[in-house]
Scaffold this motif. Structure first.
Motif, mmCIF file in Angstrom:
data_model
loop_
_atom_site.group_PDB
_atom_site.id
_atom_site.type_symbol
_atom_site.label_atom_id
_atom_site.label_comp_id
_atom_site.label_asym_id
_atom_site.label_seq_id
_atom_site.Cartn_x
_atom_site.Cartn_y
_atom_site.Cartn_z
ATOM 1 N N GLU A 150 0.902 -1.345 -0.256
ATOM 2 C CA GLU A 150 0.022 0.022 -0.114
ATOM 3 C C GLU A 150 0.849 1.214 -0.070
ATOM 4 O OE1 GLU A 150 -3.613 2.016 2.690
ATOM 5 O OE2 GLU A 150 -3.284 -0.076 2.924
ATOM 6 N N GLY A 151 1.933 1.012 0.689
ATOM 7 C CA GLY A 151 2.881 2.534 0.784
ATOM 8 C C GLY A 151 3.483 2.680 -0.411
ATOM 9 N N ALA A 152 4.132 1.495 -1.264
ATOM 10 C CA ALA A 152 4.607 1.646 -2.450
ATOM 11 C C ALA A 152 3.611 2.264 -3.401
ATOM 12 C CB ALA A 152 5.155 0.320 -2.952
ATOM 13 N N ALA A 153 2.345 1.672 -3.602
ATOM 14 C CA ALA A 153 1.330 2.187 -4.486
ATOM 15 C C ALA A 153 1.017 3.677 -4.304
ATOM 16 C CB ALA A 153 -0.102 1.477 -4.331
ATOM 17 N N ARG A 154 0.939 4.109 -3.002
ATOM 18 C CA ARG A 154 0.539 5.364 -2.879
ATOM 19 C C ARG A 154 1.389 6.264 -3.039
ATOM 20 N NH1 ARG A 154 -4.409 4.278 -1.648
ATOM 21 N NH2 ARG A 154 -5.003 2.854 -0.313
ATOM 22 N N ALA A 155 2.930 5.872 -2.632
ATOM 23 C CA ALA A 155 3.959 6.795 -3.223
ATOM 24 C C ALA A 155 4.129 6.992 -4.605
ATOM 25 C CB ALA A 155 5.468 6.269 -2.359
ATOM 26 N N GLY A 156 4.032 5.678 -5.268
ATOM 27 C CA GLY A 156 4.037 5.922 -6.903
ATOM 28 C C GLY A 156 3.046 6.672 -7.531
ATOM 29 N N LEU A 157 1.892 6.597 -6.913
ATOM 30 C CA LEU A 157 0.793 7.650 -7.524
ATOM 31 C C LEU A 157 1.133 9.006 -7.237
ATOM 32 C CD1 LEU A 157 -2.334 5.525 -6.693
ATOM 33 C CD2 LEU A 157 -1.572 5.782 -8.987
ATOM 34 N N THR A 158 1.499 9.107 -6.193
ATOM 35 C CA THR A 158 2.003 10.737 -5.801
ATOM 36 C C THR A 158 2.985 11.192 -6.952
ATOM 37 O OG1 THR A 158 1.409 10.389 -3.681
ATOM 38 C CG2 THR A 158 2.546 12.085 -3.876
ATOM 39 N N ALA A 159 4.042 10.218 -7.027
ATOM 40 C CA ALA A 159 5.273 10.686 -7.915
ATOM 41 C C ALA A 159 4.619 10.725 -9.410
ATOM 42 C CB ALA A 159 6.156 9.576 -7.800
ATOM 43 N N ARG A 160 3.665 10.068 -9.816
ATOM 44 C CA ARG A 160 3.166 10.258 -10.992
ATOM 45 C C ARG A 160 2.470 11.559 -11.209
ATOM 46 N NH1 ARG A 160 -1.562 6.299 -13.227
ATOM 47 N NH2 ARG A 160 -2.825 7.663 -11.984
#
Length: 278
Positions: free
Chosen positions: A24-34
């Motif tokens: 979950e942390g990886a997904a939310r960090a990735g979506l924020t970066a995108r």
């Protein structure tokens, strides 16, 4: 202890970790970066529409823009690490499946593999830029022309470029249609969304998705034109594609609309980082 039982427990443990807080942390960090990248590209495209074309409206231009800000190096590292998280999230989807009733289907797993490879490449280019060893992937326009030229040198290269461009057009149309149909609703935590938040998600999701789909379709159309003319220079990257909107009969206002749409998609990515089911 039975080795098969140990292997099963190892796989089960890996699955729990992938489906837990790390995923979950990886997904939310990735979506924020995108979201940050799309937001910056949209802002740069708006500047071009209003006569300031000094910086390219693509990933390289976005990274250069970010590097000029206070604590730019820290921001670049955070962006790169976030994109690594996106790649890892997509990897877990390929290995263990994603949310939704068909999340473990071969088609969804294959899509996840493609997304993992793409974001791994993007993350590596951002991190290389952060340490001063790269240019954020370089100019998207030059990359597009070089890739098209190399592809055309291959046997049946003209057909490959044409079919690839047509596929990108199809992806763009699919992105736009899915946005209009609001298919992203299927992956949202609607119970946590109030009326105002739902309106925000729909405005950014539909507007941003349509603009993103239009850009994809335009990039693919230029690739098809390059194949038909057998002229690699007809292919365009993101920056040249965005600038081409200003050359239509609608003038710079079409570019303004598309640029605002890309900003909206950046905001939509932030909303997904908050409310998407992972």
């Amino acid at each position: 202890m039975d080795t098969s039982a140990m292997a099963w427990r190892g796989r089960a443990g890996a699955r729990r970790a992938a489906n837990g807080s790390l995923r979950e942390g990886a997904a939310r960090a990735g979506l924020t970066a995108r979201g940050v990248i799309y937001l910056l590209v949209g802002v740069l495209a708006l500047r071009i529409a209003f006569g300031d074309g000094r910086r390219q409206a693509d990933r390289g231009g976005a990274l250069a823009e970010l590097a000029d800000k206070p604590f730019g190096a820290v921001l670049l590292w955070a962006l790169g690490i976030g994109l690594v998280g996106m790649a890892l999230w997509r990897l877990t989807e390929a290995l263990f499946g994603s949310v939704g009733k068909d999340g473990r289907s071969p088609r969804k797993r294959l899509l996840a593999v493609g997304r993992c490879v793409f974001y791994a490449f993007v993350a590596s280019s951002v991190l290389a830029f952060a340490v001063g060893r790269g240019s954020g992937g370089g100019s998207s326009d030059r990359q597009s022309r070089d890739l098209t030229a190399r592809a055309m040198e291959a046997p049946a290269g003209q057909w490959l470029v044409g079919l690839g461009g047509a596929a990108v057009v199809g992806v763009g149309v699919w992105i736009g249609v899915q946005a209009v149909r609001r298919k992203y609703h299927d992956k949202l935590k609607f119970g946590e969304l109030g009326p105002r938040a739902r309106r925000l998600v729909d405005v950014t999701g539909v507007g941003g998705g349509v603009a993103r789909g239009l850009v994809f379709a335009a990039v693919g159309a230029f690739a098809v034109r390059a194949a038909v003319a057998y002229e690699p220079d007809e292919a365009k990257g993101l920056d040249d594609t965005l600038r081409s909107f200003a050359g239509t009969p609608l003038g710079p206002w079409l570019l303004v609309c598309v640029s605002v749409g890309l900003v909206l998609f950046g905001m939509f990515s932030f909303a997904l980082a908050r409310w998407r089911r992972v």
